[in-house]
Enzyme design. Structure first.
Site, PDB file in Angstrom:
ATOM      1  N   LYS A   1       0.809  -1.228   0.000  1.00 35.61           N
ATOM      2  CA  LYS A   1       0.000   0.000   0.000  1.00 35.61           C
ATOM      3  C   LYS A   1       0.842   1.278   0.000  1.00 35.61           C
ATOM      4  O   LYS A   1       0.459   2.269  -0.605  1.00 35.61           O
ATOM      5  CB  LYS A   1      -0.958   0.006   1.198  1.00 35.61           C
ATOM      6  CG  LYS A   1      -2.039  -1.059   1.077  1.00 35.61           C
ATOM      7  CD  LYS A   1      -2.999  -0.993   2.241  1.00 35.61           C
ATOM      8  CE  LYS A   1      -3.943  -2.183   2.219  1.00 35.61           C
ATOM      9  NZ  LYS A   1      -4.931  -2.147   3.309  1.00 35.61           N
TER      10      LYS A   1
ATOM     11  N   ASP B   1     -10.087   2.090   2.457  1.00 30.68           N
ATOM     12  CA  ASP B   1     -10.174   1.279   3.683  1.00 30.68           C
ATOM     13  C   ASP B   1     -10.977   1.981   4.776  1.00 30.68           C
ATOM     14  O   ASP B   1     -11.855   1.387   5.401  1.00 30.68           O
ATOM     15  CB  ASP B   1      -8.772   0.969   4.223  1.00 30.68           C
ATOM     16  CG  ASP B   1      -8.049  -0.072   3.382  1.00 30.68           C
ATOM     17  OD1 ASP B   1      -8.728  -0.911   2.768  1.00 30.68           O
ATOM     18  OD2 ASP B   1      -6.808  -0.032   3.341  1.00 30.68           O
TER      19      ASP B   1
END
Ligand code: ATR
Length: 264
Positions: free
Chosen positions: A68, A105
């Site tokens: 990420k 997220d």
């Protein structure tokens, strides 16, 4: 010749990813024609693999552990929430050929809590356990819900304090160690440590969860995680794992790519 739009999740390991199944179901449900695959990409091959994917006609990527931060660095432009998260889980090819990075997220967590489980975050006293990448990714979307306070507690206290300082000015947020939690109470406790899946739990005082409080583990597993079990033992109103967040972050990515919101 027109080919089917391609999407994928990159991660390492990736074998157990549920993302291909989730996105395939979303595509069927919304009548979208696309293929979504999972590709094992170690960090050292990330840059080349992403470049190859988009050069070969790929339209969008999800990036998971441990990629990420690399995805964040790769993106030509980033959304505000991706910028503050310092992590990107969604890359989207733009019409001009550039690649936009987003982080879905945090909004996935907030949607799962507020929409799916009816938890109000406004005026809520929230404790986040852990001060790593997972914690950083959820703070901005939670602060946007106007909680009374966010406390970040971490084994390495300095990391919790540093993280809280970064978000100061955007809401009431402070960092501390686990020992500092004695005599404090929270309406929502979120486990963002990476310890849950190895069956370990940070040391938590018995009275930490307020009456009717909610526990949420960002991790998920086929059986209840150790933190979900802790919440159940403490009579949490709800003690949830992160499967709902996984589905919601995927729905948000699907919306970014296809402009249509699947039913989650
Ligand atoms: P992620 O991206 O999943 O957040 P990370 O950035 O490596 O992963 O962060 C892991 C987090 O889990 C950290 O907050 C870590 O605490 P430290 O900063 O003190 O290392 C926390 N963590 C990992 N194992 C833990 C354990 N056994 N007990 C308590 N906290 C733990």
């Amino acid at each position: 010749m027109t080919s089917t739009d391609r999407y994928a999740v990159f991660g390492h390991p990736i074998k157990h990813s549920k993302s291909p199944r989730i996105h395939t179901i979303f595509a069927e449900q919304t009548g979208q024609t696309l293929v979504y695959s999972a590709q094992d990409v170690p960090a050292e091959h990330f840059q080349a693999a992403v470049a190859q994917f988009f050069a070969g006609g790929g339209k969008g990527l999800n990036c998971t552990v441990p990629l990420k931060e690399l995805a964040w660095a790769y993106a030509d432009a980033k959304t505000e929430r991706a910028h503050t998260a310092k992590a990107v889980n969604t890359l989207a090819l733009q019409a001009d050929g550039s690649v936009l990075g987003d982080n879905t997220d945090g909004i996935g967590l907030v949607t799962d809590l507020t929409v799916n489980h009816g938890v109000t975050l406004a005026r809520c006293r929230i404790l986040i356990l852990g001060a790593g990448g997972a914690s950083r990714g959820i703070i901005t979307p939670i602060l946007e819900q106007s909680p009374t306070t966010i406390v970040i507690a971490n084994r390495t206290i300095a990391k919790a304090i540093d993280l809280a300082v970064e978000f100061q000015g955007k809401g009431c947020i402070e960092g501390c160690g686990f020992d500092d939690l004695k005599s404090k109470q929270f309406d929502l406790i979120i486990n963002a440590t990476s310890s849950s899946l190895s069956g370990q739990l940070p040391p938590l005082p018995d009275e930490l969860l307020a009456q009717n409080g909610v526990c949420y583990d960002l991790a998920y597993s086929n059986e209840a995680t150790v933190f979900v079990r802790w919440g159940q033992e403490k009579q949490a109103q709800k003690s949830l794992d992160g499967l709902g967040m996984l589905v919601e972050q995927a729905a948000e990515a699907f919306f970014i790519w296809r402009g249509i919101r699947p039913e989650t």
